[in-house]
Write a protein that holds these residues in place. Structure first.
Motif, PDB file in Angstrom:
ATOM      1  N   ALA A   1      25.828   8.578 222.962  1.00 60.52           N
ATOM      2  CA  ALA A   1      24.802   9.325 223.697  1.00 60.52           C
ATOM      3  C   ALA A   1      23.412   9.016 223.160  1.00 60.52           C
ATOM      4  CB  ALA A   1      25.083  10.826 223.601  1.00 60.52           C
ATOM      5  N   ALA A   2      23.291   8.837 221.849  1.00 57.00           N
ATOM      6  CA  ALA A   2      21.985   8.554 221.245  1.00 57.00           C
ATOM      7  C   ALA A   2      21.421   7.233 221.752  1.00 57.00           C
ATOM      8  CB  ALA A   2      22.110   8.524 219.724  1.00 57.00           C
ATOM      9  N   ARG A  51      31.071   9.836 216.952  1.00 54.55           N
ATOM     10  CA  ARG A  51      30.961   8.517 217.599  1.00 54.55           C
ATOM     11  C   ARG A  51      30.534   8.652 219.060  1.00 54.55           C
ATOM     12  NH1 ARG A  51      35.516   7.574 214.029  1.00 54.55           N
ATOM     13  NH2 ARG A  51      34.831   6.127 212.404  1.00 54.55           N
ATOM     14  N   MET A  52      30.985   9.706 219.740  1.00 51.68           N
ATOM     15  CA  MET A  52      30.504   9.949 221.097  1.00 51.68           C
ATOM     16  C   MET A  52      29.023  10.337 221.071  1.00 51.68           C
ATOM     17  SD  MET A  52      33.697  11.741 223.127  1.00 51.68           S
ATOM     18  CE  MET A  52      34.195  12.899 221.845  1.00 51.68           C
ATOM     19  N   PHE A  62      24.789   8.656 213.148  1.00 49.41           N
ATOM     20  CA  PHE A  62      25.957   9.439 213.543  1.00 49.41           C
ATOM     21  C   PHE A  62      27.258   8.706 213.217  1.00 49.41           C
ATOM     22  CE2 PHE A  62      23.213  11.719 216.877  1.00 49.41           C
ATOM     23  CZ  PHE A  62      23.018  12.803 216.027  1.00 49.41           C
ATOM     24  N   GLU A  63      27.265   7.379 213.382  1.00 50.69           N
ATOM     25  CA  GLU A  63      28.459   6.612 213.027  1.00 50.69           C
ATOM     26  C   GLU A  63      28.720   6.687 211.527  1.00 50.69           C
ATOM     27  OE1 GLU A  63      27.914   2.719 214.602  1.00 50.69           O
ATOM     28  OE2 GLU A  63      28.383   3.325 216.661  1.00 50.69           O
ATOM     29  N   ALA A 116      21.374  11.109 204.872  1.00 52.94           N
ATOM     30  CA  ALA A 116      21.516  10.856 206.308  1.00 52.94           C
ATOM     31  C   ALA A 116      21.183  12.107 207.112  1.00 52.94           C
ATOM     32  CB  ALA A 116      22.932  10.386 206.620  1.00 52.94           C
ATOM     33  N   ARG A 117      21.694  13.250 206.673  1.00 54.23           N
ATOM     34  CA  ARG A 117      21.401  14.495 207.386  1.00 54.23           C
ATOM     35  C   ARG A 117      19.914  14.824 207.341  1.00 54.23           C
ATOM     36  NH1 ARG A 117      26.018  18.637 205.083  1.00 54.23           N
ATOM     37  NH2 ARG A 117      27.675  17.096 204.786  1.00 54.23           N
ATOM     38  N   MET A 118      19.291  14.537 206.209  1.00 52.34           N
ATOM     39  CA  MET A 118      17.879  14.855 206.057  1.00 52.34           C
ATOM     40  C   MET A 118      16.995  14.030 206.988  1.00 52.34           C
ATOM     41  SD  MET A 118      17.692  17.322 203.955  1.00 52.34           S
ATOM     42  CE  MET A 118      15.963  17.300 203.547  1.00 52.34           C
ATOM     43  N   MET A 119      17.467  12.846 207.400  1.00 50.48           N
ATOM     44  CA  MET A 119      16.693  12.035 208.338  1.00 50.48           C
ATOM     45  C   MET A 119      16.465  12.776 209.655  1.00 50.48           C
ATOM     46  SD  MET A 119      15.926   9.184 206.795  1.00 50.48           S
ATOM     47  CE  MET A 119      15.721  10.252 205.360  1.00 50.48           C
TER      48      MET A 119
END
Length: 321
Positions: A90-91, A85-86, A239-240, A222-225
């Motif tokens: 940052a994103a 979440r942090m 990330f959320e 999601a990771r593949m994105m």
């Protein structure tokens, strides 16, 4: 083999083969002036875990069996979900890049790998990658040893070398690298990724219904994105979403990448025969990338890893931002 490995093995093994050949050629030249040349080999069966340039690299001095780059800082106190979440916060602060379908996502990274599966020194190579923003062209790349500023290979097309696909039309190298259409709300992104799972290119006979129907598939997608460029607000939502994935844990201690950046590592669930870690900046929580380790006889060692140096949008392969 885990799902991420299945989905990226063709692309990544081609890069490994090209990088291996480049290192070998450099070694043959060097052997003319010294008694023994250098030839880099890679652990059989290992895949590059994720986007090229979006994975952390540890400094060579910190790499050893069961020593995964732990420094002298105290262990992080935040949970994996809190760090994700942090990272989302940052994103949102990052500048947004825009791209046309005919442009390219350029990434520059450092790649660290080992001569032998569980022995020998680690070596770092600088890699430049040009991925088609709209998925209309093959990815192209070049690389050099980090110790040799003049050792660049030629820019070359990365094509899947599959005898069953003589025209090399598989889309492993032609997926869009610019993800400008992703939802920016985590719940909407969850639904979108469930409806648009990444193509895993499963082998013949695989139980596609079981694989694509598994609850973890949305997190794999999601990771593949992260293999391409995700705009800031969509990256924050991603990330959320990953913060909800059960089983992620924070690795105790400080991690240092090849650029000297101190990070915190999150170990992701669902990897067989090794581990996959996401790395975030220790202070800013900006996403630095990933690293993959292998476990043999109860001992863990770094398999290979990447550190992102820069990312940009350019008009053609070979062009610098």
């Amino acid at each position: 083999m885990n799902k991420i490995e299945q989905s990226t093995e063709g692309f990544e093994e081609q890069l490994l083969r090209d990088l291996t050949a480049h290192v070998a050629r450099r070694a043959e030249v060097a052997s003319a002036t010294r008694a023994a040349g250098l030839r880099t080999r890679f652990p059989r069966g290992w895949r590059l875990a994720g986007a090229f340039g979006l994975t952390v690299v540890l400094t060579a001095g910190a790499l050893a069996v069961q020593t995964m780059g732990v420094g002298d800082r105290p262990p992080p106190t935040a949970t994996a979900s809190e760090i994700f979440r942090m990272a989302a916060d940052a994103a949102r602060q990052q500048p947004e890049l825009t791209a046309r379908p005919d442009q390219y996502v350029f990434t520059e990274s450092l790649v660290t790998l080992r001569d032998e599966p569980a022995s020998g020194p680690y070596r770092t190579h600088r890699t430049e990658l040009w991925q088609s923003a709209g998925g209309v062209a093959y990815t192209q790349a070049r690389y050099r040893p980090e110790t040799d500023p003049n050792g660049w290979s030629e820019v070359q097309v990365l094509r899947l070398d599959d005898p069953g696909d003589p025209d090399r039309q598989l889309d492993a190298f032609q997926s869009p690298a610019y993800h400008g259409d992703l939802p920016t709300d985590p719940d909407e992104l969850l639904r979108y990724l469930r409806d648009h799972p990444v193509d895993l290119h499963l082998p013949e006979g695989a139980d596609e219904e079981a694989v694509y129907g598994d609850e973890s598939m949305v997190y794999t997608t999601a990771r593949m994105m992260l293999q391409g460029y995700v705009p800031p607000r969509a990256l924050a939502a991603l990330f959320e979403l990953l913060a909800r994935e059960p089983g992620a844990v924070v690795i105790s201690g400080d991690v240092v990448d090849a650029a000297g950046r101190h990070g915190v590592a999150i170990r992701m669930p669902g990897v067989i025969g090794g581990n996959e870690d996401f790395l975030f900046d220790r202070d800013t929580h900006v996403f630095l990338g990933r690293r993959g380790s292998v476990v043999r006889d109860g001992k863990e060692s770094l398999g290979l890893a990447f550190a992102l140096l820069r990312i940009a949008i350019v008009d053609r392969p070979g062009q610098q931002p």
